[in-house]
Design a protein around this motif. Sequence first.
Motif, PDB file in Angstrom:
ATOM      1  N   PHE A  61      -2.143 -10.250   1.587  1.00  0.00           N
ATOM      2  CA  PHE A  61      -2.854  -8.990   1.318  1.00  0.00           C
ATOM      3  C   PHE A  61      -2.678  -7.998   2.471  1.00  0.00           C
ATOM      4  O   PHE A  61      -2.395  -6.810   2.255  1.00  0.00           O
ATOM      5  CB  PHE A  61      -4.340  -9.282   1.081  1.00  0.00           C
ATOM      6  CG  PHE A  61      -5.154  -8.056   0.740  1.00  0.00           C
ATOM      7  CD1 PHE A  61      -5.019  -7.453  -0.499  1.00  0.00           C
ATOM      8  CD2 PHE A  61      -6.031  -7.508   1.669  1.00  0.00           C
ATOM      9  CE1 PHE A  61      -5.755  -6.314  -0.819  1.00  0.00           C
ATOM     10  CE2 PHE A  61      -6.776  -6.381   1.363  1.00  0.00           C
ATOM     11  CZ  PHE A  61      -6.637  -5.788   0.116  1.00  0.00           C
ATOM     12  N   GLN A  64       0.566  -6.063   2.679  1.00  0.00           N
ATOM     13  CA  GLN A  64       0.751  -4.898   1.806  1.00  0.00           C
ATOM     14  C   GLN A  64       0.485  -3.589   2.544  1.00  0.00           C
ATOM     15  O   GLN A  64       0.883  -2.517   2.073  1.00  0.00           O
ATOM     16  CB  GLN A  64      -0.189  -4.982   0.592  1.00  0.00           C
ATOM     17  CG  GLN A  64      -0.141  -6.293  -0.159  1.00  0.00           C
ATOM     18  CD  GLN A  64       1.256  -6.700  -0.573  1.00  0.00           C
ATOM     19  OE1 GLN A  64       2.010  -5.886  -1.113  1.00  0.00           O
ATOM     20  NE2 GLN A  64       1.621  -7.943  -0.294  1.00  0.00           N
ATOM     21  N   PHE A  65      -0.168  -3.665   3.696  1.00  0.00           N
ATOM     22  CA  PHE A  65      -0.506  -2.445   4.437  1.00  0.00           C
ATOM     23  C   PHE A  65       0.488  -2.159   5.559  1.00  0.00           C
ATOM     24  O   PHE A  65       0.237  -1.325   6.418  1.00  0.00           O
ATOM     25  CB  PHE A  65      -1.927  -2.555   5.017  1.00  0.00           C
ATOM     26  CG  PHE A  65      -2.991  -2.661   3.963  1.00  0.00           C
ATOM     27  CD1 PHE A  65      -3.563  -1.516   3.430  1.00  0.00           C
ATOM     28  CD2 PHE A  65      -3.409  -3.891   3.484  1.00  0.00           C
ATOM     29  CE1 PHE A  65      -4.538  -1.596   2.454  1.00  0.00           C
ATOM     30  CE2 PHE A  65      -4.378  -3.991   2.505  1.00  0.00           C
ATOM     31  CZ  PHE A  65      -4.949  -2.840   1.985  1.00  0.00           C
ATOM     32  N   LEU A  74      -3.208   6.459   3.987  1.00  0.00           N
ATOM     33  CA  LEU A  74      -4.467   6.283   4.722  1.00  0.00           C
ATOM     34  C   LEU A  74      -4.780   7.526   5.556  1.00  0.00           C
ATOM     35  O   LEU A  74      -5.948   7.942   5.649  1.00  0.00           O
ATOM     36  CB  LEU A  74      -4.376   5.046   5.613  1.00  0.00           C
ATOM     37  CG  LEU A  74      -4.332   3.689   4.880  1.00  0.00           C
ATOM     38  CD1 LEU A  74      -4.087   2.557   5.863  1.00  0.00           C
ATOM     39  CD2 LEU A  74      -5.630   3.456   4.109  1.00  0.00           C
ATOM     40  N   LEU A  93      -7.981   6.030  -1.351  1.00  0.00           N
ATOM     41  CA  LEU A  93      -8.247   4.671  -0.886  1.00  0.00           C
ATOM     42  C   LEU A  93      -8.202   3.669  -2.039  1.00  0.00           C
ATOM     43  O   LEU A  93      -7.708   2.549  -1.891  1.00  0.00           O
ATOM     44  CB  LEU A  93      -9.612   4.614  -0.196  1.00  0.00           C
ATOM     45  CG  LEU A  93      -9.714   5.258   1.194  1.00  0.00           C
ATOM     46  CD1 LEU A  93     -11.133   5.145   1.715  1.00  0.00           C
ATOM     47  CD2 LEU A  93      -8.736   4.577   2.165  1.00  0.00           C
ATOM     48  N   ALA A  94      -8.733   4.081  -3.198  1.00  0.00           N
ATOM     49  CA  ALA A  94      -8.701   3.199  -4.363  1.00  0.00           C
ATOM     50  C   ALA A  94      -7.265   2.897  -4.781  1.00  0.00           C
ATOM     51  O   ALA A  94      -6.925   1.759  -5.121  1.00  0.00           O
ATOM     52  CB  ALA A  94      -9.478   3.838  -5.519  1.00  0.00           C
ATOM     53  N   VAL A  96      -4.649   2.918  -2.789  1.00  0.00           N
ATOM     54  CA  VAL A  96      -4.094   2.016  -1.776  1.00  0.00           C
ATOM     55  C   VAL A  96      -4.518   0.578  -2.065  1.00  0.00           C
ATOM     56  O   VAL A  96      -3.700  -0.353  -2.019  1.00  0.00           O
ATOM     57  CB  VAL A  96      -4.554   2.450  -0.366  1.00  0.00           C
ATOM     58  CG1 VAL A  96      -4.192   1.382   0.657  1.00  0.00           C
ATOM     59  CG2 VAL A  96      -3.917   3.776   0.022  1.00  0.00           C
ATOM     60  N   LEU A  97      -5.813   0.373  -2.361  1.00  0.00           N
ATOM     61  CA  LEU A  97      -6.302  -0.974  -2.616  1.00  0.00           C
ATOM     62  C   LEU A  97      -5.713  -1.566  -3.896  1.00  0.00           C
ATOM     63  O   LEU A  97      -5.372  -2.748  -3.949  1.00  0.00           O
ATOM     64  CB  LEU A  97      -7.835  -0.958  -2.701  1.00  0.00           C
ATOM     65  CG  LEU A  97      -8.557  -0.693  -1.372  1.00  0.00           C
ATOM     66  CD1 LEU A  97     -10.058  -0.545  -1.589  1.00  0.00           C
ATOM     67  CD2 LEU A  97      -8.277  -1.819  -0.380  1.00  0.00           C
ATOM     68  N   LEU A  98      -5.585  -0.730  -4.933  1.00  0.00           N
ATOM     69  CA  LEU A  98      -4.996  -1.220  -6.172  1.00  0.00           C
ATOM     70  C   LEU A  98      -3.534  -1.595  -5.982  1.00  0.00           C
ATOM     71  O   LEU A  98      -3.064  -2.625  -6.487  1.00  0.00           O
ATOM     72  CB  LEU A  98      -5.126  -0.159  -7.273  1.00  0.00           C
ATOM     73  CG  LEU A  98      -6.486  -0.097  -7.977  1.00  0.00           C
ATOM     74  CD1 LEU A  98      -6.568   1.113  -8.895  1.00  0.00           C
ATOM     75  CD2 LEU A  98      -6.743  -1.370  -8.780  1.00  0.00           C
ATOM     76  N   ASN A  99      -2.794  -0.766  -5.254  1.00  0.00           N
ATOM     77  CA  ASN A  99      -1.397  -1.100  -4.961  1.00  0.00           C
ATOM     78  C   ASN A  99      -1.302  -2.396  -4.166  1.00  0.00           C
ATOM     79  O   ASN A  99      -0.416  -3.227  -4.398  1.00  0.00           O
ATOM     80  CB  ASN A  99      -0.734   0.043  -4.184  1.00  0.00           C
ATOM     81  CG  ASN A  99      -0.134   1.091  -5.104  1.00  0.00           C
ATOM     82  OD1 ASN A  99       0.428   0.763  -6.139  1.00  0.00           O
ATOM     83  ND2 ASN A  99      -0.276   2.351  -4.728  1.00  0.00           N
ATOM     84  N   ALA A 100      -2.213  -2.562  -3.208  1.00  0.00           N
ATOM     85  CA  ALA A 100      -2.220  -3.782  -2.403  1.00  0.00           C
ATOM     86  C   ALA A 100      -2.536  -4.995  -3.266  1.00  0.00           C
ATOM     87  O   ALA A 100      -1.937  -6.067  -3.099  1.00  0.00           O
ATOM     88  CB  ALA A 100      -3.233  -3.663  -1.268  1.00  0.00           C
ATOM     89  N   ALA A 101      -3.466  -4.832  -4.211  1.00  0.00           N
ATOM     90  CA  ALA A 101      -3.820  -5.939  -5.101  1.00  0.00           C
ATOM     91  C   ALA A 101      -2.632  -6.327  -5.983  1.00  0.00           C
ATOM     92  O   ALA A 101      -2.345  -7.516  -6.178  1.00  0.00           O
ATOM     93  CB  ALA A 101      -5.017  -5.557  -5.967  1.00  0.00           C
TER      94      ALA A 101
END
Length: 891
Positions: A61, A64-65, A74, A93-94, A96-101
């Motif tokens: 996880f 991914q960043f 960011l 931010l959402a 970014v988090l969805l892409n990371a997921a």
Amino acid sequence: MTSDFEPDTGIPWHALPLDEVYEKLSSGPEGLGDDEAAHRLQHYGPNTLPARKPPGIVAIFLHQFGSPLIFILLAAALISFALQDVRDGIFILAVVLLNAAIGLVQEWRAEQSAGLLRRLLTRTAHLRREGRHITADSAVIVPGDIVLLESGGRVPADLRLVHAAGCRIDESALTGETLAAEKDLAPVRLDAAVGDRTNMAFAGTTVVSGRAVGVVTATGLKSEVGRIAEAVAATGASKPPLLIRMERFSRTIGILVLGASALMAAVALGRGTPFTEVFFLAVALAVSAIPEGLPVAITVALSIGSSKMARRNVIVRRLAAVESLGSCTMIATDKTGTLTLNRQSVRRVILPDGTGYAVADGAVPDPASLPRLHALARTAVICNEGEIVMEEGEWVHHGDAMDVALLSFARDLGIDAGAVREAVRIIGSVAFEPELRYSAAYYRDEDGRIMVAAKGALETLLPYCLTMETGEGRVPLERSRIEAALADLASHGYRVLAVAEGEIGAVPATHLGLEEGRPPLNLLGLAGFIDPVRPDVPEALERCREAGIEVAMITGDHPETALAIGRQIGLASERGEVVTGPDLEAIGSPDLPEFFDRVRSGRIFARVSPLQKLEIVDAMVRDGHFVAVTGDGANDAPALRRANIGVAMGSGTDLAKDTASMIITDDDFSSIVAGIEEGRYAYDNIRKVTYLLISTGFAEIVLFTVALAAGLPLPLLAVQLLWLNLVTNGIQDVALAFESGEAGTMRRPPRRPNEGIFNRLMIRETMLSGFLMGAIASATYVWLIAGGADESATRSTLMLLMVLLENLHALNCRSEYRSLFRVPLRDNYYLIAGILVAQGVHIAAMTNPLMQDLLRIGPVGPATWGVLLALASGVVIGMEAFKWAMTRGRT
């Protein structure tokens, strides 16, 4: 019962006599009992070395960043919060988090697939436990176990040798010494260095030739190699060449897109667009158009391809092999066990005077020839490394298929192999090696004479045979009669071994065996073995022809035997298609044009030495072929290394497996063809993923370029672009990696090895589809703006059109050649489900007040839906017309 055995790791095993070694290890020649071995395994742990631990979910996880684009996003979110634009900041931010997921799920699946393949590559070892010969996972080996070594095998633990026959071990990985170490049993001095401990075999080294038996003195981290294992385990695996190229390509595209984004931003600023709006737009456009997810998607595609191959008995040791399989133009295959079943059985025996015996169920030999058949079988039992034992009411065998077949033949004649071996005392042996083409055992018979029992290729043993056994006793050898019998057997597809014996004054001092003493041998007869052809091989050969792949057989067998098999499977029909080792040797240097011509004309290479196999493969490669070579022995390693694709057999030696790119677990030629097929499928899927990501990014660049060139407002806002990227590329790209293979894949010619993913076809399709989508979207936008539509409503409509276009285009990408209407939906339910889910999510966002406010979008009416669907179908119509024209141009 279990012992209180507790070995002292400081014991100098190399300096002790064997009886003291056994005593300190609480073991013996028959090996440990199962209960004792289980007890020691629990106490000392598995015989494994530290390996690189796969990353956990948290590490994947966080990985991914690590992208520069994520840093930019960011930063954009922080700027949004600083400007008190909380809504956009939260949305970024959402995203970014969805892409990371999504990236987490993709990489986790790839890592799990890789872990499964690693587990399939576990090593096995031959052990003696309670007098039984077993094959077990090397991880269960414990101190005190008895391990049997043979040429080509890896030494699984540190051993004190208790038997060695011509054993040489490559210890270069441990000592740096390039010459293989000769092994013996004598204790050595206490202060001997590792490289001078000639009575030891160390974990991780490779048996080059000969046989040996050793008792385990250390396992795992306690072994010599265990001391340096942790440093090796910390080294990460290298990336496949394809992935390296695609990462480089993604960076190049990224630079171009960033340049284009900067240029568009400059134009927008020049027209008075607020800086913050331009900044967010440039960020969103870069994130949408740069194929940042391409390397991960390709890794997933390679992993999926590898998993599919594993289900078809093909284990890919190096992911680069998946890429290269589509370029294969020549398969150079072994015969025994690959084209045939490797179920050897003695079917005919010809005695030197011409008397024949057809071995079959219930067949009774002529009583007059029975003593000579017994003598042949008895000699074959003495010179034999196989074993057949009755376990739980069933015959269980170990060892080489030829040795086992001879033991079965002797058993059927009523000969007790165990009793024969107990009646004589083996005092030396020469293990079979392909270079020697024979094996021999020196023994003292019941009368105290030193005898030699030998079996092997007739051409090899015949020069030593001065006499032959007949009904009248020993008579001078009649060479022409014996060679005629050999030719007859070979012409009917029999693999032939000669069996001979002789009295010798003393055992040769070196592993050269017969060459040194040149004992006069008495020929006892010829045994003809039948190894049935695999029933699916002819069909697999036909598939190779359709795929533009040539096939050649390389074997050590007699030319007539090889030709008989070649005729059965449709590989060759004429004697002129057979090239022998002596033929090549007569030509001379492998650099001569005549050598290349002979290799080029041959389809069967018989009586070939390991060096000649390497020369043949080298000639094929230099002649322009992309060659896949099969092998199973240590002698095959040079040819496997020289080949473009090395294919080891699952039953082969560890050295062959370590050298090869692929392992065929069932040894079947058809599995090699299946591997090539799956490799082509995987490569096609990588192209499909690339096609989708690049073309959709190009379409967005076209849309913005047209809008700026026409002096129109920006067609989409930054948050809308980010959302578009999420619902059109987040699932669909990876789902394309699950595409089933297209029916015509194995009817296309092999891909050129130097051809990149972006060949002429890929470039044309990517540019055309991207331009079509961009042009349809641009024309719609211009039409709506010119008609006086509200700017916000226009963007909402345009965004829905882009989602429809890119989702429909994902269906185009399912095949570069065939109409999407001819590709069954059932071939990839993942993609269909992904498209429906993504479209459904966007529809939900259009009707949800929170998402409406966040994305500045709204619902559209049924009439508008109908118009947009008709417009979006333009990309399907355009690409269908292109495929139709391309197909007509081919025909």
